[in-house]
Write a protein that holds these residues in place. Structure first.
Motif, PDB file in Angstrom:
ATOM      1  N   PHE A 111       0.671  -1.275   0.134  1.00 53.69           N
ATOM      2  CA  PHE A 111      -0.082  -0.133  -0.307  1.00 53.69           C
ATOM      3  C   PHE A 111       0.995   1.060  -0.229  1.00 53.69           C
ATOM      4  CE2 PHE A 111       1.192  -0.392   4.576  1.00 53.69           C
ATOM      5  CZ  PHE A 111       0.888   0.875   4.586  1.00 53.69           C
ATOM      6  N   PHE A 112       1.707   0.645   0.537  1.00 51.57           N
ATOM      7  CA  PHE A 112       2.760   2.611   0.851  1.00 51.57           C
ATOM      8  C   PHE A 112       3.900   2.158  -1.195  1.00 51.57           C
ATOM      9  CE2 PHE A 112       4.970  -1.234   2.513  1.00 51.57           C
ATOM     10  CZ  PHE A 112       5.666  -1.694   1.361  1.00 51.57           C
ATOM     11  N   LYS A 113       3.444   2.057  -2.092  1.00 58.16           N
ATOM     12  CA  LYS A 113       4.064   2.217  -3.260  1.00 58.16           C
ATOM     13  C   LYS A 113       2.878   2.969  -3.795  1.00 58.16           C
ATOM     14  CE  LYS A 113       6.853  -2.213  -2.640  1.00 58.16           C
ATOM     15  NZ  LYS A 113       6.911  -3.627  -3.127  1.00 58.16           N
ATOM     16  N   HIS A 114       3.660   3.976  -4.285  1.00 60.53           N
ATOM     17  CA  HIS A 114       2.244   4.928  -5.487  1.00 60.53           C
ATOM     18  C   HIS A 114       0.844   4.679  -5.249  1.00 60.53           C
ATOM     19  CE1 HIS A 114       6.906   5.788  -7.377  1.00 60.53           C
ATOM     20  NE2 HIS A 114       7.340   4.489  -6.169  1.00 60.53           N
ATOM     21  N   THR A 115       1.002   5.380  -4.684  1.00 62.20           N
ATOM     22  CA  THR A 115      -0.656   5.763  -4.263  1.00 62.20           C
ATOM     23  C   THR A 115      -0.910   6.505  -3.271  1.00 62.20           C
ATOM     24  OG1 THR A 115      -0.353   4.514  -1.734  1.00 62.20           O
ATOM     25  CG2 THR A 115      -0.444   2.963  -3.320  1.00 62.20           C
ATOM     26  N   PHE A 116      -2.549   6.368  -3.989  1.00 63.32           N
ATOM     27  CA  PHE A 116      -2.957   7.800  -3.744  1.00 63.32           C
ATOM     28  C   PHE A 116      -3.967   6.643  -2.642  1.00 63.32           C
ATOM     29  CE2 PHE A 116      -6.988   9.911  -3.612  1.00 63.32           C
ATOM     30  CZ  PHE A 116      -6.729  11.541  -3.575  1.00 63.32           C
ATOM     31  N   CYS A 117      -4.507   7.877  -1.606  1.00 65.71           N
ATOM     32  CA  CYS A 117      -5.514   7.220  -0.766  1.00 65.71           C
ATOM     33  C   CYS A 117      -6.210   8.212   0.144  1.00 65.71           C
ATOM     34  CB  CYS A 117      -4.927   6.354   0.326  1.00 65.71           C
ATOM     35  SG  CYS A 117      -6.028   5.051   1.550  1.00 65.71           S
ATOM     36  N   GLU A 118      -7.679   8.183   0.379  1.00 66.44           N
ATOM     37  CA  GLU A 118      -7.927   9.083   1.435  1.00 66.44           C
ATOM     38  C   GLU A 118      -8.080   8.817   3.140  1.00 66.44           C
ATOM     39  OE1 GLU A 118     -11.356  10.837  -1.094  1.00 66.44           O
ATOM     40  OE2 GLU A 118     -10.130  12.537  -1.201  1.00 66.44           O
ATOM     41  N   PHE A 119      -7.432   8.970   4.027  1.00 68.80           N
ATOM     42  CA  PHE A 119      -7.001   8.308   5.584  1.00 68.80           C
ATOM     43  C   PHE A 119      -8.645   9.427   5.751  1.00 68.80           C
ATOM     44  CE2 PHE A 119      -3.243   6.670   3.982  1.00 68.80           C
ATOM     45  CZ  PHE A 119      -3.194   5.514   5.131  1.00 68.80           C
ATOM     46  N   THR A 120      -9.758   8.237   7.270  1.00 64.52           N
ATOM     47  CA  THR A 120     -10.899   9.096   7.641  1.00 64.52           C
ATOM     48  C   THR A 120     -10.205   9.067   9.060  1.00 64.52           C
ATOM     49  OG1 THR A 120     -12.039   8.288   5.416  1.00 64.52           O
ATOM     50  CG2 THR A 120     -13.131   9.302   7.907  1.00 64.52           C
ATOM     51  N   GLN A 121     -10.222  10.100   9.780  1.00 64.90           N
ATOM     52  CA  GLN A 121      -9.568  10.339  11.156  1.00 64.90           C
ATOM     53  C   GLN A 121     -10.676   9.916  11.868  1.00 64.90           C
ATOM     54  OE1 GLN A 121      -9.079  14.499  12.200  1.00 64.90           O
ATOM     55  NE2 GLN A 121      -8.786  13.917  14.088  1.00 64.90           N
ATOM     56  N   ILE A 122      -9.711   9.381  12.409  1.00 65.12           N
ATOM     57  CA  ILE A 122     -10.822   8.358  13.987  1.00 65.12           C
ATOM     58  C   ILE A 122     -10.514   8.483  15.153  1.00 65.12           C
ATOM     59  CG2 ILE A 122     -10.347   6.007  15.004  1.00 65.12           C
ATOM     60  CD1 ILE A 122     -11.655   6.234  11.470  1.00 65.12           C
ATOM     61  N   ASP A 123     -10.857   8.953  15.766  1.00 66.94           N
ATOM     62  CA  ASP A 123     -11.286   9.960  17.630  1.00 66.94           C
ATOM     63  C   ASP A 123     -10.757   9.012  18.248  1.00 66.94           C
ATOM     64  OD1 ASP A 123     -10.527  12.252  16.045  1.00 66.94           O
ATOM     65  OD2 ASP A 123     -12.818  12.562  16.209  1.00 66.94           O
ATOM     66  N   ASP A 124     -11.471   7.821  18.276  1.00 69.09           N
ATOM     67  CA  ASP A 124     -11.640   6.952  19.553  1.00 69.09           C
ATOM     68  C   ASP A 124     -10.977   5.411  19.347  1.00 69.09           C
ATOM     69  OD1 ASP A 124     -13.165   6.123  17.515  1.00 69.09           O
ATOM     70  OD2 ASP A 124     -15.052   5.845  18.772  1.00 69.09           O
ATOM     71  N   PHE A 125      -9.461   5.638  18.876  1.00 66.06           N
ATOM     72  CA  PHE A 125      -8.770   3.851  18.332  1.00 66.06           C
ATOM     73  C   PHE A 125      -7.431   4.396  19.091  1.00 66.06           C
ATOM     74  CE2 PHE A 125      -6.446   1.659  15.971  1.00 66.06           C
ATOM     75  CZ  PHE A 125      -7.177   0.190  15.873  1.00 66.06           C
ATOM     76  N   ASP A 126      -6.755   3.681  19.690  1.00 69.15           N
ATOM     77  CA  ASP A 126      -5.762   4.152  19.903  1.00 69.15           C
ATOM     78  C   ASP A 126      -5.081   2.430  19.566  1.00 69.15           C
ATOM     79  OD1 ASP A 126      -5.440   6.077  22.028  1.00 69.15           O
ATOM     80  OD2 ASP A 126      -6.674   4.911  23.816  1.00 69.15           O
ATOM     81  N   LEU A 127      -3.957   2.779  19.368  1.00 64.48           N
ATOM     82  CA  LEU A 127      -2.851   1.480  18.505  1.00 64.48           C
ATOM     83  C   LEU A 127      -2.131   0.551  19.308  1.00 64.48           C
ATOM     84  CD1 LEU A 127      -1.029   3.954  16.003  1.00 64.48           C
ATOM     85  CD2 LEU A 127      -2.989   2.178  15.227  1.00 64.48           C
ATOM     86  N   ASP A 150      -9.407   1.286  -0.962  1.00 63.36           N
ATOM     87  CA  ASP A 150      -9.601   2.945  -0.906  1.00 63.36           C
ATOM     88  C   ASP A 150      -8.070   3.488  -1.518  1.00 63.36           C
ATOM     89  OD1 ASP A 150     -11.832   3.228   0.349  1.00 63.36           O
ATOM     90  OD2 ASP A 150     -10.930   3.706   2.412  1.00 63.36           O
ATOM     91  N   PHE A 151      -7.333   2.667  -1.621  1.00 66.24           N
ATOM     92  CA  PHE A 151      -5.940   2.757  -2.212  1.00 66.24           C
ATOM     93  C   PHE A 151      -6.043   2.562  -3.975  1.00 66.24           C
ATOM     94  CE2 PHE A 151      -4.833   2.022   1.882  1.00 66.24           C
ATOM     95  CZ  PHE A 151      -4.046   2.565   2.118  1.00 66.24           C
ATOM     96  N   TYR A 152      -5.467   3.254  -3.940  1.00 65.94           N
ATOM     97  CA  TYR A 152      -5.101   3.293  -5.966  1.00 65.94           C
ATOM     98  C   TYR A 152      -3.951   4.012  -6.668  1.00 65.94           C
ATOM     99  CZ  TYR A 152     -10.602   4.105  -5.671  1.00 65.94           C
ATOM    100  OH  TYR A 152     -11.431   4.105  -5.465  1.00 65.94           O
ATOM    101  N   PRO A 153      -3.597   3.420  -7.554  1.00 65.09           N
ATOM    102  CA  PRO A 153      -1.695   3.035  -7.131  1.00 65.09           C
ATOM    103  C   PRO A 153      -1.672   4.830  -8.802  1.00 65.09           C
ATOM    104  CG  PRO A 153      -3.315   2.065  -9.737  1.00 65.09           C
ATOM    105  CD  PRO A 153      -4.244   2.488  -8.441  1.00 65.09           C
ATOM    106  N   SER A 199       1.489   6.841 -14.130  1.00 65.50           N
ATOM    107  CA  SER A 199       0.929   7.460 -15.507  1.00 65.50           C
ATOM    108  C   SER A 199      -0.655   7.105 -16.176  1.00 65.50           C
ATOM    109  CB  SER A 199       1.667   8.097 -16.361  1.00 65.50           C
ATOM    110  OG  SER A 199       2.151   7.055 -16.961  1.00 65.50           O
ATOM    111  N   SER A 200      -0.430   5.435 -16.375  1.00 62.29           N
ATOM    112  CA  SER A 200      -1.450   5.412 -17.500  1.00 62.29           C
ATOM    113  C   SER A 200      -3.003   5.094 -17.214  1.00 62.29           C
ATOM    114  CB  SER A 200      -0.791   4.020 -17.825  1.00 62.29           C
ATOM    115  OG  SER A 200      -0.901   3.467 -16.807  1.00 62.29           O
ATOM    116  N   GLU A 201      -2.957   5.475 -15.470  1.00 60.21           N
ATOM    117  CA  GLU A 201      -3.983   4.649 -15.563  1.00 60.21           C
ATOM    118  C   GLU A 201      -5.479   5.665 -14.595  1.00 60.21           C
ATOM    119  OE1 GLU A 201      -4.606   0.786 -13.089  1.00 60.21           O
ATOM    120  OE2 GLU A 201      -2.899   0.268 -12.481  1.00 60.21           O
ATOM    121  N   LYS A 202      -6.895   5.095 -15.317  1.00 56.32           N
ATOM    122  CA  LYS A 202      -7.133   6.724 -15.291  1.00 56.32           C
ATOM    123  C   LYS A 202      -8.565   6.345 -13.954  1.00 56.32           C
ATOM    124  CE  LYS A 202      -7.037   8.530 -19.314  1.00 56.32           C
ATOM    125  NZ  LYS A 202      -7.565   9.131 -20.994  1.00 56.32           N
ATOM    126  N   ASN A 203      -7.747   6.662 -13.294  1.00 53.71           N
ATOM    127  CA  ASN A 203      -8.636   6.179 -11.670  1.00 53.71           C
ATOM    128  C   ASN A 203      -8.891   7.806 -11.132  1.00 53.71           C
ATOM    129  OD1 ASN A 203      -8.454   3.429 -11.194  1.00 53.71           O
ATOM    130  ND2 ASN A 203      -6.856   4.530 -10.757  1.00 53.71           N
TER     131      ASN A 203
END
Length: 174
Positions: free
Chosen positions: A9-25, A83-86, A89-93
């Motif tokens: 998921f950390f290799k050349h991706t676009f993503c929208e993360f949503t803030q979570i207030d009530d979660f402890d890792l 929610d992750f997208y490449p 330059s070629s994919e139209k997402n």
């Protein structure tokens, strides 16, 4: 469509993360990056606790924050693997979402059921810059006879719903 998981998921991706207030890792089961961001993986997606969003290494990760968020604050957010997208330059997402009242432009990832004109991320970014120029500068409109606000809506709407160049679209309205 590529499937993302904790290994890619950390290799050349676009993503929208949503803030979570009530979660402890959970302390023992997290991955900590060189920049001290913490990650917790589930079958559904990933939790990320960090103080930096936007351009993250070779990725573009946007934070959908609550109204109390201030830049550089450390927050926890969640994103599903779907929610992750490449961002190659070629994919139209991506599509371009324009708010004419607020004069804003947002690049959004495609949704399953929506039928929108799609662009690669780099093309969407280029078009977004051109649209912002149309909003901020009025000089381009002096050669047209129509009301500038009506003209903006028509030109920008055509621009985000086709592969035509902006100059070609403008010529149609002269």
């Amino acid at each position: 469509m590529k499937t993302y998981n904790k290994n890619n998921f950390f290799k050349h991706t676009f993503c929208e993360f949503t803030q979570i207030d009530d979660f402890d890792l959970p302390k023992k089961t997290v991955y900590v990056s060189k920049s001290n961001s913490m990650y917790f993986y589930t079958d559904e997606g990933v939790y990320r606790k960090s103080n930096h969003w936007g351009r993250v290494a070779n990725c573009r990760w946007k934070l959908i924050a609550n109204k109390n968020y201030k830049n550089q604050n450390t927050v926890t957010a969640f994103a599903k693997w779907d929610d992750f997208y490449p961002i190659n330059s070629s994919e139209k997402n991506f599509y371009i979402d324009v708010n004419f009242d607020k004069k804003t432009v947002v690049i959004r990832p495609k949704k399953e059921k929506e039928v929108l004109y799609l662009f690669s991320l780099s093309e969407a970014q280029k078009r977004s810059k051109q649209i912002m120029h149309l909003f901020k500068n009025d000089k381009w409109a002096k050669y047209f006879e129509n009301d500038i606000e009506i003209l903006r809506v028509k030109i920008i709407s055509d621009f985000i719903n086709s592969n035509l160049a902006l100059s070609e679209i403008k010529r149609r309205f002269k």
